[in-house]
Design a protein around this motif. Structure first.
Motif, PDB file in Angstrom:
ATOM      1  N   UNK A 168      -5.743   2.495   6.197  1.00  0.00           N
ATOM      2  CA  UNK A 168      -5.483   1.856   4.907  1.00  0.00           C
ATOM      3  C   UNK A 168      -3.991   1.767   4.600  1.00  0.00           C
ATOM      4  N   UNK A 169      -3.164   2.469   5.353  1.00  0.00           N
ATOM      5  CA  UNK A 169      -1.744   2.579   4.995  1.00  0.00           C
ATOM      6  C   UNK A 169      -1.042   1.226   4.929  1.00  0.00           C
ATOM      7  N   UNK A 170      -1.265   0.380   5.920  1.00  0.00           N
ATOM      8  CA  UNK A 170      -0.500  -0.865   6.004  1.00  0.00           C
ATOM      9  C   UNK A 170      -0.700  -1.728   4.768  1.00  0.00           C
ATOM     10  N   UNK A 171      -1.936  -1.829   4.313  1.00  0.00           N
ATOM     11  CA  UNK A 171      -2.206  -2.659   3.139  1.00  0.00           C
ATOM     12  C   UNK A 171      -1.534  -2.086   1.891  1.00  0.00           C
ATOM     13  N   UNK A 172      -1.632  -0.773   1.713  1.00  0.00           N
ATOM     14  CA  UNK A 172      -1.044  -0.153   0.536  1.00  0.00           C
ATOM     15  C   UNK A 172       0.474  -0.092   0.625  1.00  0.00           C
ATOM     16  N   UNK A 173       1.006   0.057   1.834  1.00  0.00           N
ATOM     17  CA  UNK A 173       2.457   0.141   2.013  1.00  0.00           C
ATOM     18  C   UNK A 173       3.157  -1.191   1.745  1.00  0.00           C
ATOM     19  N   UNK A 174       2.386  -2.263   1.677  1.00  0.00           N
ATOM     20  CA  UNK A 174       2.966  -3.563   1.362  1.00  0.00           C
ATOM     21  C   UNK A 174       3.340  -3.680  -0.106  1.00  0.00           C
TER      22      UNK A 174
END
Length: 204
Positions: free
Chosen positions: A147-153
């Motif tokens: 899930x990190x990539x989506x939230x890190x955006x």
């Protein structure tokens, strides 16, 4: 087989506009809320620990400087919780499998609940483990690396809450009704801490 590794990610950057004073520095039983949250999070034995600072950054950090945590500053903290979350996630090491996301304004937080989240996630690290209260899934939550990539955006005003709702089928819910208690107004803060605002806070 080794257990999956999680990081502690404490979001402590908010400006506490409605409260009028930094809620991170409110004291409960003599301990600031930010230090209390960090201490409880560290009790889950994270592989690393990051604190995201923003408003009142130096005063907040003074509460934590002797703890095994790393400070990350979010210059865009005023844009909302999502920016603080994104900043923290981008700072985590590449070998971290999940992030335990905490806030400072949940006075009912306890170590047993955080450890229950950790244990649930470790049993199925491809899924999230989140707190269930007031009819929602929210933080504290242990989010899987996928899930990190989506939230890190960035761009998520509610932090992880919208994604937890959208992917509820991939979330293990751990009931914690007491975490619905808010600390957004002076009256709420006084009811929890038993003191007037400003009485126990250091100067920035």
């Amino acid at each position: 087989m080794s257990r999956p590794r999680h990081a502690l990610l404490l979001l402590a950057a908010g400006g506490s506009r409605r409260l009028g004073e930094p809620k991170q520095l409110l004291r409960l039983a003599g301990e600031s809320l930010v230090r209390r949250a960090a201490r409880l999070g560290l009790a889950t034995a994270p592989a690393e620990a990051v604190v995201v600072c923003g408003a009142h950054a130096d005063a907040v950090w003074r509460e934590l400087a002797d703890l095994p945590v790393r400070r990350i500053d979010c210059d865009t903290w005023a844009a909302g919780l999502g920016d603080s979350l994104a900043t923290g996630l981008r700072a985590l090491s590449g070998d971290i499998d999940g992030a335990l996301v905490l806030l400072c304004d949940q006075p009912a937080l306890d170590a047993a609940h955080l450890q229950a989240l950790r244990d649930a996630w470790q049993g199925d690290p491809a899924r999230a483990a989140a707190s269930a209260y007031a009819g929602v899934l929210g933080v504290p939550a242990l989010l899987p690396r996928a899930w990190f990539a989506r939230l890190a955006a960035g761009g998520h005003d509610q932090g992880a809450r919208d994604l937890l709702r959208a992917r509820a089928a991939d979330v293990q819910a751990i009931d914690a009704p007491a975490l619905a208690q808010d600390l957004d107004t002076p009256e709420q803060a006084r009811a929890v801490t038993g003191t007037s605002l400003g009485a126990n806070q250091g100067e920035e």
